[in-house]
Design an enzyme around this catalytic site. Structure first.
Site, mmCIF file in Angstrom:
data_model
loop_
_atom_site.group_PDB
_atom_site.id
_atom_site.type_symbol
_atom_site.label_atom_id
_atom_site.label_comp_id
_atom_site.label_asym_id
_atom_site.label_seq_id
_atom_site.Cartn_x
_atom_site.Cartn_y
_atom_site.Cartn_z
ATOM 1 N N GLU A 29 -22.216 18.368 7.564
ATOM 2 C CA GLU A 29 -21.861 19.519 6.890
ATOM 3 C C GLU A 29 -20.674 19.232 6.283
ATOM 4 O O GLU A 29 -20.116 20.537 5.464
ATOM 5 C CB GLU A 29 -21.304 20.622 9.257
ATOM 6 N N HIS A 37 0.764 -1.261 0.232
ATOM 7 C CA HIS A 37 -0.227 0.071 0.053
ATOM 8 C C HIS A 37 0.923 1.645 -0.272
ATOM 9 O O HIS A 37 0.739 2.471 -1.261
ATOM 10 C CB HIS A 37 -1.274 -0.004 1.603
ATOM 11 N N HIS A 88 -23.653 25.094 21.857
ATOM 12 C CA HIS A 88 -23.748 25.848 20.758
ATOM 13 C C HIS A 88 -23.119 27.188 20.300
ATOM 14 O O HIS A 88 -23.257 28.048 19.798
ATOM 15 C CB HIS A 88 -24.832 26.085 20.471
HETATM 16 C C1 LIG Z 1 -9.098 11.095 6.657
HETATM 17 C C2 LIG Z 1 -8.187 10.400 6.175
HETATM 18 N N1 LIG Z 1 -7.685 9.728 7.480
HETATM 19 C C3 LIG Z 1 -6.541 8.440 7.220
HETATM 20 C C4 LIG Z 1 -5.702 8.503 5.480
HETATM 21 C C5 LIG Z 1 -4.457 7.581 5.980
HETATM 22 N N2 LIG Z 1 -4.066 6.829 4.585
HETATM 23 C C6 LIG Z 1 -4.275 6.673 3.237
HETATM 24 S S1 LIG Z 1 -4.360 5.407 2.171
HETATM 25 C C7 LIG Z 1 -5.191 5.059 3.182
HETATM 26 C C8 LIG Z 1 -5.821 3.761 3.579
HETATM 27 C C9 LIG Z 1 -6.797 3.196 2.907
HETATM 28 O O1 LIG Z 1 -7.184 2.136 2.034
HETATM 29 P P1 LIG Z 1 -7.690 1.760 0.327
HETATM 30 O O2 LIG Z 1 -8.833 3.371 0.673
HETATM 31 O O3 LIG Z 1 -8.447 0.847 0.971
HETATM 32 O O4 LIG Z 1 -6.718 1.931 -0.651
HETATM 33 P P2 LIG Z 1 -5.710 0.805 -0.472
HETATM 34 O O5 LIG Z 1 -5.238 0.394 0.418
HETATM 35 O O6 LIG Z 1 -6.287 0.154 -1.568
HETATM 36 O O7 LIG Z 1 -4.477 1.798 -2.024
HETATM 37 C C10 LIG Z 1 -5.314 6.019 4.958
HETATM 38 C C11 LIG Z 1 -5.976 5.359 5.935
HETATM 39 C C12 LIG Z 1 -6.368 10.229 4.080
HETATM 40 N N3 LIG Z 1 -5.711 9.547 3.716
HETATM 41 N N4 LIG Z 1 -7.509 10.266 4.813
#
Ligand SMILES: Cc1ncc(C[n+]2csc(CCOP(=O)(O)OP(=O)(O)O)c2C)c(N)n1
Length: 685
Positions: free
Chosen positions: A429, A278, A490
């Site tokens: 929001e 990943h 609030h």
């Molecule tokens: C709001 C947010 N939280 C956490 C992350 C850190 N993050 C980047 S990719 C990822 C995992 C994503 O998994 P997936 O969507 O299945 O992507 P893949 O492993 O298939 O590339 C995380 C937790 C982020 N970029 N944005």
């Protein structure tokens, strides 16, 4: 490998290899997902999308949004191989590539066009900044709504200028985020059939298999949101993908979700399907193994044959310019038939306002009883809407409190099959702000509204607007303990400071109706900065401008509202509802022979942008006795107040009681301002 021609396979595999090589060269990044999803990007760009690689900002284009921003090399490799051209600083197409091979080789390095995550304005062809998961899919709803709105206003019989589709590519992470649920729920309600999300179901996130934390049926969830749900068993099955996209195009009642199964790092000998693929380079051995699996030279780095470019040049390279030229011809005839509408579109495409956009704004007469700034805001917003036909927006279920409804009968409501100017966002929001960013990125002047305390619920999208340098307008009412009986849940306390802490936002806290009018005017002219209107629930006197400084001073962020003879003994600086307190305190000080100046400071960010001379004329260095008064925490006031300065603000949460009682309870009284002024004068000596 299923159902691909050899040349298709070679192109797709080359895109995979470029993505892997870029991450390896950078020694950081996310290789696995770009490798797996190259068939989707290939198919969309080369076959499906209305897209001209020579004009990546052609207004009639379909949009592709990479909601999984971490998979940025997918879009970079695609833009490179597809021959998408760069734009110059004025947005005109050039004959230079948007992404060169060198850009790919310098992925994630300072100055490279290929930043870690795709950034809007950084590289042509990137429709918005993504990286915070689900922001892309949520804003895609705004893009789809904007297209429908533009179609409703500007399409005429024989002139379908706006019929774009919006595609967003997302993953398990986007689907887990609440933001995607908010946005999908609204998209289903609005029946946005021009919207297609492609969900990469690879069942892998950073920590491992999605079984760890995510076991619901996304298909059922989206069916419940009233989406058209399609499934593709293998991302490498191009005919199945084509069928799914056909089904999307044939759908006229619902948005479409295409769930596509894939294997992260497809073809990597030991890392395929593993979480380790990943977010870290695959390593030379894995890359060589994957290239061998694809039938590419295992040792060649950043290799690509001319016929890979040809694959795109022969299809997209011909189809795209033909489509955009036909659109140009259509727009030219449209211009003859509907010159006024065409002129409006020219402005929208250029991000400009109509000539007399502020004509309907008019001064508010002095009035001691006055009105809440949320009320004057409602009037000003409607006056602006009269001059800017593409000002559209709404509230997260607080329209009657936020006063954001556009009353003109022609404004209408944005509802299924109906693209009016009043949007009912529901209680969502974060999605509301993301969607409004999508509207703004589509050329509209979009606004959204809620209580100021709930700015926290949408802050990530406000931050993205600031990062993207787009003029999204946020209307926040109920800005302090002045909310009264609803109590501390609030009553914003830290929100002014926390919003001002975001780079490139303009936080306006106007003191009366005329400042509200001027604040909106200034906000409309800030084309590269999101603006916040921070407004009261409670009434504010409308200052008598024949006696005090002109409200046009708002454009400079802070200005002298009331002055004394000669050099002041003390400067009282207030924002919003506290300016009136400063005026009253100045009068009292005057009665006691103390010379006080009152500065109204509705926008500290704009004030900071003024010349040193202007700032000195408002806050002379020699006057060290200063008092800042604001119904918020002190954070951020130090520079304005200096060592001898005093601050009257909030140091705790508020409380539940009538507003007038709370003002007294928390010390927001004329006597306290006067006392602090005297203390500051004493210390400044
Ligand atoms: C709001 C947010 N939280 C956490 C992350 C850190 N993050 C980047 S990719 C990822 C995992 C994503 O998994 P997936 O969507 O299945 O992507 P893949 O492993 O298939 O590339 C995380 C937790 C982020 N970029 N944005």
């Amino acid at each position: 490998m299923l159902s691909m021609t050899l040349s298709e396979k070679k192109t797709i595999d080359t895109m995979r290899a470029l993505a892997m090589d870029a991450v390896q060269a950078a020694k950081s990044g996310h290789p696995g997902t770009p490798v797996a999803l190259s068939p989707i990007a290939y198919l969309l760009y080369n076959e499906r999308m209305k897209y001209d690689p020579n004009r990546p900002n052609w207004p009639g284009r379909d949009r592709f949004i990479l909601s999984i921003g971490h998979a940025s090399t997918l879009i970079y490799a695609t833009l490179h191989v597809a021959g998408v051209k760069a734009l110059d600083d004025d947005g005109n197409p050039t004959d230079q590539p948007a992404v060169t091979l060198d850009d790919l080789k310098t992925f994630r390095q300072l100055g490279s066009r290929c930043a870690g995550h795709p950034e809007y304005g950084h590289v042509a062809g990137v429709e918005m900044t993504t990286g915070p998961l689900a922001a892309g899919v949520a804003s895609s709803v705004g893009f789809a709504m904007a297209n429908n709105w533009l179609a409703a206003r500007y399409n005429k019989p024989g002139f379908d200028l706006f019929d774009a589709n919006v595609y967003a590519l997302c993953g398990d992470g986007c689907m887990m985020e609440g933001l995607s649920s908010e946005a999908a729920s609204l998209a289903g309600h609005l029946q946005l059939s021009n919207l297609c999300w492609i969900y990469d179901l690879n069942k892998i996130t950073i920590e491992g298999d999605t079984e760890l934390a995510f076991t619901e049926s996304v298909a059922d969830r989206f069916a419940a949101y009233a989406w058209n749900v399609r499934e593709v068993e293998d991302v490498n099955d191009l005919p199945a993908l084509r069928q799914a996209f056909d089904a999307f195009e044939a759908e006229h009642e619902r948005p479409t979700l295409i769930i596509v199964k894939s294997k992260i790092a497809y073809g990597a000998p030991t890392k395929e399907g593993k979480a380790s693929a990943h977010g870290a380079p695959l390593g030379d051995d894995e890359i060589a193994g994957a290239k061998a699996f694809y039938g590419l030279d295992p040792d060649a780095k950043f290799a690509r044959d001319d016929d890979v470019y040809q694959q795109f040049a022969q299809n997209l390279g011909k189809r795209g310019p033909e489509l955009s030229a036909a659109w140009d011809a259509k727009f030219a005839s449209y211009r003859e038939a509907y010159p006024e509408l065409a002129a409006e579109l020219d402005l929208i495409f250029a991000g400009k306002l109509p000539q007399d956009w502020d004509k309907a704004l008019e001064p508010f007469p002095a009035d001691e009883k006055g009105m809440a700034s949320r009320a004057s805001s409602g009037k000003v917003l409607n006056r602006l809407a009269a001059g800017i036909p593409w000002l559209i927006g709404g509230s997260a279920d607080l329209t009657p409190s936020n006063n954001t409804w556009l009353y003109d009968e022609a404004a209408g409501v944005f509802a299924p099959k109906q693209a009016g100017r009043n949007i009912r966002f529901g209680v969502r929001e974060n999605a509301m702000a993301a969607i409004t960013n999508g509207l703004v990125l589509s050329g509209l002047r979009g606004y959204c509204a809620t209580f100021f305390v709930f700015a926290d619920y949408l802050r990530p999208m406000l931050r993205l607007a600031a990062l993207m340098k787009i003029p999204t307008l946020f209307v926040f009412t109920h800005d302090s303990i002045g909310v009264g009986e609803d109590g501390p849940t609030h009553q914003p306390v830290e929100h002014l400071a926390s919003c001002r802490a975001i780079p490139n936002v303009a936080v306006f806290r106007p003191a009366d109706a005329n400042e509200v009018s001027e604040a909106y005017k200034a906000a409309m002219l800030l084309t590269e900065t999101p603006s916040l209107m921070v407004l009261t629930r409670q009434n504010l006197p409308t200052v008598d401008r024949t006696r005090y400084g002109a409200a046009s001073g708002v454009a400079k962020g802070a200005y002298v509202l009331a002055d004394c003879e000669g050099t002041p003994d003390v400067v009282l600086i207030g924002t919003g509802s506290e300016v009136d307190l400063c005026l009253k305190a100045a009068d009292k000080l005057g009665e006691e022979g103390v010379k006080a100046r009152v500065v109204s400071a509705p926008c500290l960010e704009l004030f900071a942008r003024q010349s040193a001379e202007y700032r000195e004329s408002v806050l002379p260095k020699e006057v060290k006795a200063r008092v800042g008064v604001e119904l918020g925490v002190e954070l951020g006031w130090g520079r304005l107040l200096g060592d001898a300065g005093k601050f009257l603000g909030m140091t705790s949460f508020g409380d539940s009681a009538p507003a007038a009682k709370l003002m007294e309870h928390f010390g927001f009284t004329v006597d306290n301002v006067v006392a602090l002024a005297k203390e500051s004068i004493a210390e400044a000596r």
